[in-house]
Design a protein around this motif. Structure first.
Motif, PDB file in Angstrom:
ATOM      1  N   VAL A 172       0.834  -1.207   0.000  1.00 57.57           N
ATOM      2  CA  VAL A 172       0.000   0.000   0.000  1.00 57.57           C
ATOM      3  C   VAL A 172       0.868   1.256   0.000  1.00 57.57           C
ATOM      4  O   VAL A 172       0.524   2.272  -0.625  1.00 57.57           O
ATOM      5  CB  VAL A 172      -0.955  -0.027   1.213  1.00 57.57           C
ATOM      6  N   LEU A 173       2.010   1.216   0.673  1.00 60.91           N
ATOM      7  CA  LEU A 173       2.914   2.367   0.684  1.00 60.91           C
ATOM      8  C   LEU A 173       3.448   2.646  -0.719  1.00 60.91           C
ATOM      9  O   LEU A 173       3.545   3.802  -1.148  1.00 60.91           O
ATOM     10  CB  LEU A 173       4.060   2.117   1.654  1.00 60.91           C
ATOM     11  N   LEU A 174       3.790   1.609  -1.469  1.00 56.82           N
ATOM     12  CA  LEU A 174       4.252   1.805  -2.845  1.00 56.82           C
ATOM     13  C   LEU A 174       3.150   2.408  -3.713  1.00 56.82           C
ATOM     14  O   LEU A 174       3.418   3.290  -4.554  1.00 56.82           O
ATOM     15  CB  LEU A 174       4.712   0.456  -3.429  1.00 56.82           C
ATOM     16  N   LEU A 175       1.912   1.957  -3.526  1.00 51.36           N
ATOM     17  CA  LEU A 175       0.804   2.546  -4.266  1.00 51.36           C
ATOM     18  C   LEU A 175       0.636   4.023  -3.930  1.00 51.36           C
ATOM     19  O   LEU A 175       0.339   4.846  -4.813  1.00 51.36           O
ATOM     20  CB  LEU A 175      -0.487   1.778  -3.972  1.00 51.36           C
ATOM     21  N   ASN A 176       0.823   4.380  -2.662  1.00 53.88           N
ATOM     22  CA  ASN A 176       0.702   5.789  -2.272  1.00 53.88           C
ATOM     23  C   ASN A 176       1.832   6.635  -2.859  1.00 53.88           C
ATOM     24  O   ASN A 176       1.610   7.799  -3.212  1.00 53.88           O
ATOM     25  CB  ASN A 176       0.695   5.902  -0.748  1.00 53.88           C
ATOM     26  N   ILE A 177       3.024   6.065  -2.957  1.00 51.77           N
ATOM     27  CA  ILE A 177       4.130   6.826  -3.552  1.00 51.77           C
ATOM     28  C   ILE A 177       3.821   7.157  -5.001  1.00 51.77           C
ATOM     29  O   ILE A 177       4.093   8.268  -5.489  1.00 51.77           O
ATOM     30  CB  ILE A 177       5.443   6.031  -3.423  1.00 51.77           C
ATOM     31  N   VAL A 178       3.204   6.191  -5.718  1.00 53.99           N
ATOM     32  CA  VAL A 178       2.896   6.405  -7.127  1.00 53.99           C
ATOM     33  C   VAL A 178       1.737   7.378  -7.305  1.00 53.99           C
ATOM     34  O   VAL A 178       1.793   8.300  -8.132  1.00 53.99           O
ATOM     35  CB  VAL A 178       2.603   5.061  -7.809  1.00 53.99           C
ATOM     36  N   ILE A 179       0.658   7.193  -6.545  1.00 53.35           N
ATOM     37  CA  ILE A 179      -0.568   7.966  -6.761  1.00 53.35           C
ATOM     38  C   ILE A 179      -0.610   9.215  -5.897  1.00 53.35           C
ATOM     39  O   ILE A 179      -1.053  10.290  -6.331  1.00 53.35           O
ATOM     40  CB  ILE A 179      -1.798   7.075  -6.494  1.00 53.35           C
ATOM     41  N   ASN A 180      -0.142   9.125  -4.666  1.00 57.02           N
ATOM     42  CA  ASN A 180      -0.214  10.266  -3.748  1.00 57.02           C
ATOM     43  C   ASN A 180       1.041  11.121  -3.779  1.00 57.02           C
ATOM     44  O   ASN A 180       1.109  12.137  -3.077  1.00 57.02           O
ATOM     45  CB  ASN A 180      -0.427   9.757  -2.312  1.00 57.02           C
ATOM     46  N   GLY A 181       2.042  10.704  -4.537  1.00 59.26           N
ATOM     47  CA  GLY A 181       3.306  11.447  -4.521  1.00 59.26           C
ATOM     48  C   GLY A 181       3.168  12.900  -4.946  1.00 59.26           C
ATOM     49  O   GLY A 181       3.808  13.786  -4.369  1.00 59.26           O
ATOM     50  N   TRP A 182       2.358  13.188  -5.966  1.00 53.13           N
ATOM     51  CA  TRP A 182       2.206  14.566  -6.440  1.00 53.13           C
ATOM     52  C   TRP A 182       1.608  15.463  -5.369  1.00 53.13           C
ATOM     53  O   TRP A 182       2.044  16.599  -5.181  1.00 53.13           O
ATOM     54  CB  TRP A 182       1.343  14.589  -7.698  1.00 53.13           C
ATOM     55  N   PHE A 183       0.597  14.958  -4.651  1.00 56.43           N
ATOM     56  CA  PHE A 183      -0.044  15.758  -3.601  1.00 56.43           C
ATOM     57  C   PHE A 183       0.921  16.004  -2.443  1.00 56.43           C
ATOM     58  O   PHE A 183       0.929  17.093  -1.851  1.00 56.43           O
ATOM     59  CB  PHE A 183      -1.306  15.058  -3.095  1.00 56.43           C
ATOM     60  N   VAL A 184       1.733  14.998  -2.117  1.00 55.92           N
ATOM     61  CA  VAL A 184       2.722  15.191  -1.059  1.00 55.92           C
ATOM     62  C   VAL A 184       3.763  16.229  -1.481  1.00 55.92           C
ATOM     63  O   VAL A 184       4.184  17.070  -0.677  1.00 55.92           O
ATOM     64  CB  VAL A 184       3.403  13.848  -0.699  1.00 55.92           C
ATOM     65  N   THR A 229      -6.556   6.111   2.292  1.00 58.15           N
ATOM     66  CA  THR A 229      -7.601   5.218   2.792  1.00 58.15           C
ATOM     67  C   THR A 229      -8.257   4.448   1.654  1.00 58.15           C
ATOM     68  O   THR A 229      -8.497   3.236   1.743  1.00 58.15           O
ATOM     69  CB  THR A 229      -8.657   6.018   3.570  1.00 58.15           C
ATOM     70  N   LEU A 230      -8.554   5.138   0.548  1.00 58.69           N
ATOM     71  CA  LEU A 230      -9.188   4.480  -0.595  1.00 58.69           C
ATOM     72  C   LEU A 230      -8.257   3.438  -1.232  1.00 58.69           C
ATOM     73  O   LEU A 230      -8.708   2.372  -1.653  1.00 58.69           O
ATOM     74  CB  LEU A 230      -9.602   5.531  -1.631  1.00 58.69           C
ATOM     75  N   LEU A 231      -6.962   3.752  -1.310  1.00 58.90           N
ATOM     76  CA  LEU A 231      -6.023   2.786  -1.875  1.00 58.90           C
ATOM     77  C   LEU A 231      -5.960   1.523  -1.033  1.00 58.90           C
ATOM     78  O   LEU A 231      -5.897   0.402  -1.558  1.00 58.90           O
ATOM     79  CB  LEU A 231      -4.628   3.425  -1.989  1.00 58.90           C
ATOM     80  N   TRP A 232      -5.958   1.688   0.283  1.00 60.90           N
ATOM     81  CA  TRP A 232      -5.958   0.519   1.168  1.00 60.90           C
ATOM     82  C   TRP A 232      -7.236  -0.302   0.983  1.00 60.90           C
ATOM     83  O   TRP A 232      -7.209  -1.531   0.918  1.00 60.90           O
ATOM     84  CB  TRP A 232      -5.802   0.979   2.606  1.00 60.90           C
ATOM     85  N   LEU A 233      -8.379   0.392   0.891  1.00 58.58           N
ATOM     86  CA  LEU A 233      -9.653  -0.305   0.704  1.00 58.58           C
ATOM     87  C   LEU A 233      -9.667  -1.081  -0.608  1.00 58.58           C
ATOM     88  O   LEU A 233     -10.036  -2.265  -0.643  1.00 58.58           O
ATOM     89  CB  LEU A 233     -10.791   0.709   0.736  1.00 58.58           C
ATOM     90  N   LEU A 234      -9.250  -0.442  -1.700  1.00 62.57           N
ATOM     91  CA  LEU A 234      -9.278  -1.099  -3.006  1.00 62.57           C
ATOM     92  C   LEU A 234      -8.268  -2.237  -3.104  1.00 62.57           C
ATOM     93  O   LEU A 234      -8.452  -3.166  -3.904  1.00 62.57           O
ATOM     94  CB  LEU A 234      -9.006  -0.059  -4.110  1.00 62.57           C
ATOM     95  N   TYR A 235      -7.224  -2.194  -2.303  1.00 63.74           N
ATOM     96  CA  TYR A 235      -6.241  -3.278  -2.317  1.00 63.74           C
ATOM     97  C   TYR A 235      -6.700  -4.480  -1.500  1.00 63.74           C
ATOM     98  O   TYR A 235      -6.595  -5.627  -1.949  1.00 63.74           O
ATOM     99  CB  TYR A 235      -4.901  -2.766  -1.777  1.00 63.74           C
TER     100      TYR A 235
END
Length: 343
Positions: A172-184, A229-235
């Motif tokens: 899930v952390l890798l998914l957040n780096i890819v998708i949430n990285g721009w917002f961070v 939260t949504l990425l964790w749910l979808l995974y």
């Protein structure tokens, strides 16, 4: 009293057989471990009829009155109002009946040569209580409580569950780096001038201003949390609902099953199981969510019987070990395979 419900389990005394556990002890005869047990307790075998004892006329004998115990010593005896029950077949003697006298010339036989009256017991000795004062065990012998095996499978170990959870967190952390990285990155661009100004004030010896996030920083922060939260749910929820395994659980050889069936638990129960743990991600901003999630991950240690975490109890699921190549050798009865019964 054991908390394990009634059902068919492997006999700890002989693991090649299985017996019926009624919640307190073993009942009935053992059957082979690979046999299909009946749906319920074993039938009670009828005891063969016992022939009545022959009727013997009672011969009343004079009894000596037992000596009174010393003062302060407890007195053992039957409860008040208790009476000795008559033997089977005994009949009340007719009125006027008396003990017949001994034959003419009969004498009390003398004691054996050298026999002496035994000395009285030393001080502190007490008359033991009668047999009826001891509680009788409900079963012939006591055996240890068998380990719960939902659907005939072993429960997953705590180490396996922890390793699987850490693997899923990494995914899930890798998914957040890819998708949430721009917002961070945008949040850091907004926060960097504030942080730089704060450091300059500290280096200059001036009392620094209070670090206060801007409105855009707060919006970006909530966006990052919602997306995480949504990425964790979808995974996790779809994979658990359809096959009972995420990537971490597949690598560790464990699986989520319902306490009532080995069929897929479905999206409703899969979402309920995830929500008990994952929805607290929305409260990371105040640290309450992290604390509750940490306690939830430790909760299997609070349930030594089924090792259910709080999110397992919410969805009526258990986590079992399904190592590669293993097969189920015992088909449990409807109640025997579900410790606690259907939910």
């Amino acid at each position: 009293m054991s908390s394990l419900p009634a059902g068919w389990y492997k006999d700890p005394a002989d693991t090649t057989t299985q017996r019926y556990w009624d919640g307190e002890g073993w009942l009935g005869e053992a059957i082979p471990a690979d046999a299909v047990p009946p749906a319920g307790p074993p039938p009670v075998e009828a005891e063969p009829p016992v022939a009545p004892p022959p009727v013997v006329a009672p011969q009343p004998q004079p009894y000596a009155t037992p000596p009174s115990p010393p003062p302060g010593q407890p007195v053992y005896g039957p409860p008040p109002g208790w009476h000795q029950p008559p033997p089977p077949g005994w009949q009340q003697p007719p009125p006027g009946w008396h003990q017949p006298p001994p034959p003419h010339g009969w004498q009390q036989p003398p004691p054996p040569h050298g026999w002496q009256q035994p000395p009285p017991p030393q001080g502190g000795w007490q008359q033991p209580p009668p047999a009826w004062a001891y509680p009788q065990p409900p079963h012939a012998y006591v055996m240890p409580v068998p380990q719960a095996r939902p659907h005939g499978m072993l429960l997953a170990g705590l180490g396996q569950r922890l390793a699987a959870r850490l693997i899923d967190i990494a995914v899930v952390l890798l998914l957040n780096i890819v998708i949430n990285g721009w917002f961070v990155y945008q949040w850091w661009q907004e926060f960097r001038p504030i942080y730089t100004h704060y450091v300059d004030q500290v280096m200059a010896g001036v009392e620094p201003d209070v670090l206060e996030p801007t409105g855009r920083m707060q919006t970006l922060q909530m966006t990052v949390i919602v997306i995480a939260t949504l990425l964790w749910l979808l995974y996790e929820a779809p994979m658990t609902s359809s096959r009972g395994q995420t990537l971490g659980k597949m690598l560790m050889g464990i699986k989520v099953v319902g306490v009532d069936s080995t069929e897929p638990i479905g999206f409703r129960r899969g979402f309920s199981r995830w929500a008990q743990l994952g929805m607290w991600t929305l409260f990371w901003w105040c640290l309450v969510g992290l604390v509750i999630q940490f306690l939830d991950c430790l909760s299997p240690t609070f349930d030594p019987r089924l090792r259910q975490a709080w999110h397992d109890k919410a969805a009526s699921t258990v986590v079992v070990a399904v190592p590669r190549g293993a097969t189920q050798t015992v088909e449990a009865a409807p109640r025997g395979d579900i410790p606690g019964g259907p939910q």
